[in-house]
Enzyme design. Structure first.
Site, PDB file in Angstrom:
ATOM      1  NE  ARG A  25      28.418  60.275  17.692  1.00  0.00           N
ATOM      2  CZ  ARG A  25      28.392  61.578  17.453  1.00  0.00           C
ATOM      3  NH1 ARG A  25      28.160  62.432  18.447  1.00  0.00           N
ATOM      4  NH2 ARG A  25      28.606  62.044  16.233  1.00  0.00           N
ATOM      5  NE  ARG A  72       5.384  45.265   9.938  1.00  0.00           N
ATOM      6  CZ  ARG A  72       5.280  45.673  11.190  1.00  0.00           C
ATOM      7  NH1 ARG A  72       5.638  44.844  12.166  1.00  0.00           N
ATOM      8  NH2 ARG A  72       4.831  46.878  11.481  1.00  0.00           N
ATOM      9  CB  CYS A  73      12.625  39.112   8.437  1.00  0.00           C
ATOM     10  SG  CYS A  73      13.557  37.782   7.655  1.00  0.00           S
ATOM     11  CD  GLU A 103       3.814  40.535  21.299  1.00  0.00           C
ATOM     12  OE1 GLU A 103       3.437  39.523  21.913  1.00  0.00           O
ATOM     13  OE2 GLU A 103       3.028  41.375  20.811  1.00  0.00           O
ATOM     14  CG  ASP A 128       0.976  49.104  18.725  1.00  0.00           C
ATOM     15  OD1 ASP A 128       0.362  50.085  18.262  1.00  0.00           O
ATOM     16  OD2 ASP A 128       1.198  48.075  18.073  1.00  0.00           O
ATOM     17  CD  GLU A 223      -4.143  49.553  13.464  1.00  0.00           C
ATOM     18  OE1 GLU A 223      -4.334  49.821  12.267  1.00  0.00           O
ATOM     19  OE2 GLU A 223      -3.014  49.322  13.953  1.00  0.00           O
TER      20      GLU A 223
END
Length: 319
Positions: A25, A72-73, A103, A128, A223
């Site tokens: 916009r 995620r490439c 990141e 994160d 984790e």
């Protein structure tokens, strides 16, 4: 500059849609044509583009996830992949790119600019909260509220059954969510990657609290520090009774963004468009204090965000 594109990349974070809305916009209000890139960098390589009109982003501020979808490439991590992406941008006459992500996404944006001189502006969006030079990233506040709500509910059942619950939250390299959630819920222990854990001392604390009449315990673990099952194995061996495990998982990424995340995302989206219009490139929009500033992407990524150890000590003292 007449045409820009916007994409969301990597793990989704609540507030991404609000940022997309602001870019679209505000861009249109400034005479720009705004192109949405579907599926992050994968869509950029494939040319999966769609022109976004004012109406296309109506009512998305309150929605979690991302209407542009994400991925995620692995291909974009290669020079060949980035070259293919740059060719797509040039083929479609796109003169600037806004990248919303964490990141890895911001690193990719920097490389795209460095190797192909594509004007890019990054918006930090990751639960994160591990991006340097910005106080907060989009999605963190919503995630924290989700975790807090879950722990409060677990405390009810932990108290009813006189049990110790181990709650695993996201944070592969950063203990921010675990620390803040543990602090605000009064957890008996917080286990994070930044601070080594002594399981014998932890078990002694739990047993001491139990002798004082504390019939339930909540241990929050990031984790990246240890799995909840590892923590349970260490503790059960030492305390002599069974624990219960809850892994919150991807529920932490979802949900309608909080007022804070909406405001953060909308403001960063506007600032990103302004940066492109000002001729800036390879910068990230950051929140510092109560101001939005532009910082070099790689300077932000190379600045390690540390845990506030005083907060960790306070959480320990108040548990």
């Amino acid at each position: 500059m007449k045409k820009i594109a916007v994409l969301t990349s990597g793990g989704d974070a609540p507030g991404m849609n609000a940022a997309v809305r602001a870019v679209v916009r505000y861009g249109i209000k400034n005479g720009l044509e705004v192109i949405g890139v579907r599926r992050g960098y994968s869509g950029l390589i494939d040319g999966d583009f769609v022109k976004l009109e004012y109406k296309d982003v109506a009512g998305i501020t309150e929605k979690g996830g991302t209407i542009l979808r994400t991925s995620r490439c692995e291909e974009f991590k290669t020079e060949e992949g980035r070259e293919a992406a740059a060719k797509q941008l040039k083929k479609h006459g796109i003169e600037g790119l806004v990248v919303i992500g964490g990141e890895g996404s911001l690193t990719g944006a920097h490389l795209l600019h460095e190797e192909h001189n594509i004007p890019v502006v990054g918006i930090p969006a990751t639960i994160d909260n591990d991006i340097g030079l910005t106080d907060m990233c989009i999605g963190v506040d919503t995630c924290l509220n989700t975790v807090m709500d879950a722990i409060q509910k677990l405390k009810d059942t932990a108290s009813s059954h006189e049990r110790a619950f181990i709650v695993e939250v996201m944070g592969r390299h950063s203990g921010y969510i675990a620390l803040m959630a543990g602090l605000v819920t009064g957890a008996e222990a917080i286990i994070i990657p930044e601070i080594p854990v002594d399981y014998s001392q932890l078990a002694d604390r739990i047993l001491q609290e139990r002798r004082r009449g504390k019939i339930n315990s909540i241990i929050v673990v990031a984790e990246g520090a240890a799995s909840a099952y590892t923590v349970a194995r260490h503790l059960e061996y030492r305390i002599g009774y069974e624990t219960r495990i809850t892994i919150l998982g991807h529920v932490q990424r979802g949900g309608s963004p909080t007022a804070f995340d909406r405001r953060l995302a909308l403001s960063m989206g506007v600032e990103a468009v302004e940066a492109l219009l000002d001729g800036e490139a390879d910068v990230m929009i950051a929140l510092q204090g109560n101001k939005f500033v532009r910082v070099p992407i790689m300077e932000a990524l190379s600045t390690k965000k540390t845990i506030d150890k005083k907060l960790y000590e306070i959480a320990h003292l108040l548990s």
